[in-house]
Design an enzyme around this catalytic site. Sequence first.
Site, PDB file in Angstrom:
ATOM      1  N   HIS A  99       0.761  -0.917   0.372  1.00 15.18           N
ATOM      2  CA  HIS A  99      -0.029  -0.021  -0.029  1.00 15.18           C
ATOM      3  C   HIS A  99       0.958   1.256   0.277  1.00 15.18           C
ATOM      4  O   HIS A  99       0.029   2.909  -0.305  1.00 15.18           O
ATOM      5  CB  HIS A  99      -1.272  -0.160   1.095  1.00 15.18           C
ATOM      6  CG  HIS A  99      -2.441   0.586   0.835  1.00 15.18           C
ATOM      7  ND1 HIS A  99      -3.778   0.386   1.524  1.00 15.18           N
ATOM      8  CD2 HIS A  99      -2.684   1.521  -0.124  1.00 15.18           C
ATOM      9  CE1 HIS A  99      -4.869   0.990   1.034  1.00 15.18           C
ATOM     10  NE2 HIS A  99      -3.761   1.466  -0.645  1.00 15.18           N
ATOM     11  N   ASP A 121      -9.736  -0.341   4.041  1.00 18.99           N
ATOM     12  CA  ASP A 121      -8.828  -1.097   4.680  1.00 18.99           C
ATOM     13  C   ASP A 121      -9.392  -1.160   5.972  1.00 18.99           C
ATOM     14  O   ASP A 121     -10.226  -0.996   6.431  1.00 18.99           O
ATOM     15  CB  ASP A 121      -7.626   0.118   4.586  1.00 18.99           C
ATOM     16  CG  ASP A 121      -6.591  -0.653   4.478  1.00 18.99           C
ATOM     17  OD1 ASP A 121      -5.697  -1.754   5.792  1.00 18.99           O
ATOM     18  OD2 ASP A 121      -5.295   0.252   3.325  1.00 18.99           O
ATOM     19  N   HIS A 123      -6.833  -0.703   7.910  1.00 20.80           N
ATOM     20  CA  HIS A 123      -6.141  -0.387   8.907  1.00 20.80           C
ATOM     21  C   HIS A 123      -5.639   1.456   8.236  1.00 20.80           C
ATOM     22  O   HIS A 123      -6.316   1.368   6.920  1.00 20.80           O
ATOM     23  CB  HIS A 123      -4.590  -0.508   8.300  1.00 20.80           C
ATOM     24  CG  HIS A 123      -4.086  -2.086   8.160  1.00 20.80           C
ATOM     25  ND1 HIS A 123      -4.417  -2.883   7.438  1.00 20.80           N
ATOM     26  CD2 HIS A 123      -3.410  -2.268   9.849  1.00 20.80           C
ATOM     27  CE1 HIS A 123      -3.538  -4.386   7.926  1.00 20.80           C
ATOM     28  NE2 HIS A 123      -3.341  -4.479   9.737  1.00 20.80           N
ATOM     29  N   ASP A 125      -3.528   3.874   7.822  1.00 19.86           N
ATOM     30  CA  ASP A 125      -2.101   4.071   7.023  1.00 19.86           C
ATOM     31  C   ASP A 125      -1.891   5.278   6.601  1.00 19.86           C
ATOM     32  O   ASP A 125      -1.851   5.663   6.216  1.00 19.86           O
ATOM     33  CB  ASP A 125      -2.030   3.489   5.694  1.00 19.86           C
ATOM     34  CG  ASP A 125      -2.517   2.339   5.377  1.00 19.86           C
ATOM     35  OD1 ASP A 125      -2.271   1.530   6.440  1.00 19.86           O
ATOM     36  OD2 ASP A 125      -3.148   1.240   4.414  1.00 19.86           O
ATOM     37  N   HIS A 138       4.376   1.406   4.768  1.00 19.37           N
ATOM     38  CA  HIS A 138       3.020   0.888   3.904  1.00 19.37           C
ATOM     39  C   HIS A 138       2.027   1.362   4.656  1.00 19.37           C
ATOM     40  O   HIS A 138       0.513   1.562   4.351  1.00 19.37           O
ATOM     41  CB  HIS A 138       2.774  -0.228   3.436  1.00 19.37           C
ATOM     42  CG  HIS A 138       2.722  -1.786   3.926  1.00 19.37           C
ATOM     43  ND1 HIS A 138       2.019  -3.231   4.244  1.00 19.37           N
ATOM     44  CD2 HIS A 138       3.402  -1.661   5.525  1.00 19.37           C
ATOM     45  CE1 HIS A 138       2.116  -3.629   5.362  1.00 19.37           C
ATOM     46  NE2 HIS A 138       2.574  -2.829   5.828  1.00 19.37           N
ATOM     47  N   ASP A 226      -7.256  -2.423   0.176  1.00 19.35           N
ATOM     48  CA  ASP A 226      -6.704  -2.822   0.470  1.00 19.35           C
ATOM     49  C   ASP A 226      -7.210  -4.111   1.032  1.00 19.35           C
ATOM     50  O   ASP A 226      -7.940  -4.227   1.654  1.00 19.35           O
ATOM     51  CB  ASP A 226      -5.719  -2.407   2.120  1.00 19.35           C
ATOM     52  CG  ASP A 226      -4.576  -3.222   2.541  1.00 19.35           C
ATOM     53  OD1 ASP A 226      -4.707  -4.851   2.283  1.00 19.35           O
ATOM     54  OD2 ASP A 226      -3.260  -2.902   2.446  1.00 19.35           O
ATOM     55  N   ASP A 228      -6.623  -6.666   2.686  1.00 21.11           N
ATOM     56  CA  ASP A 228      -7.096  -6.520   3.524  1.00 21.11           C
ATOM     57  C   ASP A 228      -7.839  -5.869   4.346  1.00 21.11           C
ATOM     58  O   ASP A 228      -8.767  -6.891   5.902  1.00 21.11           O
ATOM     59  CB  ASP A 228      -5.703  -6.967   5.195  1.00 21.11           C
ATOM     60  CG  ASP A 228      -5.463  -4.964   4.793  1.00 21.11           C
ATOM     61  OD1 ASP A 228      -5.767  -4.524   5.249  1.00 21.11           O
ATOM     62  OD2 ASP A 228      -4.382  -5.229   5.230  1.00 21.11           O
ATOM     63  N   GLU A 271      -1.997  -5.569  -1.898  1.00 27.99           N
ATOM     64  CA  GLU A 271      -1.620  -6.297  -1.043  1.00 27.99           C
ATOM     65  C   GLU A 271      -1.911  -7.433  -1.241  1.00 27.99           C
ATOM     66  O   GLU A 271      -2.399  -8.619  -0.273  1.00 27.99           O
ATOM     67  CB  GLU A 271      -1.943  -5.336   0.531  1.00 27.99           C
ATOM     68  CG  GLU A 271      -1.721  -3.932   0.707  1.00 27.99           C
ATOM     69  CD  GLU A 271      -0.014  -4.386   1.443  1.00 27.99           C
ATOM     70  OE1 GLU A 271      -0.052  -5.329   1.673  1.00 27.99           O
ATOM     71  OE2 GLU A 271       0.063  -2.828   2.052  1.00 27.99           O
TER      72      GLU A 271
END
Length: 299
Positions: A99, A121, A123, A125, A138, A226, A228, A271
Amino acid sequence: MNKSVAIIGVPSDYGQTRRGVDMGPSAIRYAGVIERLEALGYTVKDEGDIRVEKTPIKKEQNEKLLNLDEVVEVCSKLAQKVEDAVNEEYIPLVLGGDHSIAIGTLAGLKKYKNLGVIWFDAHADINTPESTPSGNIHGMPLAVSLGLGHERLTSIHHDGPKVKAENIIIIGARSVDEGERELIKEKNIKVYTMHEVDRLGMTAVMEDALRYLQERGVDGVHLSLDLDGLDPLYTPGVGTPVAGGITYRESHLAMEMLQEANVLTSVEFVEVNPILDEKNKTANVAVALIGSLFGETLV
């Protein structure tokens, strides 16, 4: 929605320390992304992959900014590719890679003076060198794009912030570092954690998010997804999986609603790590979501 798409592969794993995510663009192509888009009536120009030099891991480097030189080089190349695609009136579809490449994507979207960003996402980030627990870049692309962080990152392609804090929406967050929480509150960034997704439902979240961006008069919307962001049950091939994520159907619904809103001007999927995957399952999910995002319907 613009019917011309430029695919830009970015086989870079320098933004983190788990090898294999550099094979993500190949896995997504193998899963049939080009054929999927062409079947939907899009003109697809595959720009191939950005050349990423493979360098040995440095024994001595800034532990708060791992692989800084390599990330700067990759993102600088990507920014120019994205800007060229936009100027040629293509929708850039960027395939990662980790990312950190979003730093380059957002830098290349300078045509849009009031860009909206939807960050799908697990996260946030939005770490800085001061807050990062890992040093992995990332985990920093949103902060960098706000103009926060190392000058070599924040000045990629052009000086100044690439996006306004009030134009960012994070969806699906469930793993947020303490420093990120503080910055999110300080900048008043709109976040729909998994608590909101569970409580409100994806329909209400997306309706509110789209209304929020419309009220701010954005002149373009970038989706940074992303894999994830989904629950690892559906996308096992990611480097930083977090249980309790968005379901397969909720993700498709979000993509379908974005397509119906007809607001997207650029997209990136990141990712996908084939080494950690199960029979290319994660790349197949990515391509299915891209299908929904670009207009595929069940009937």
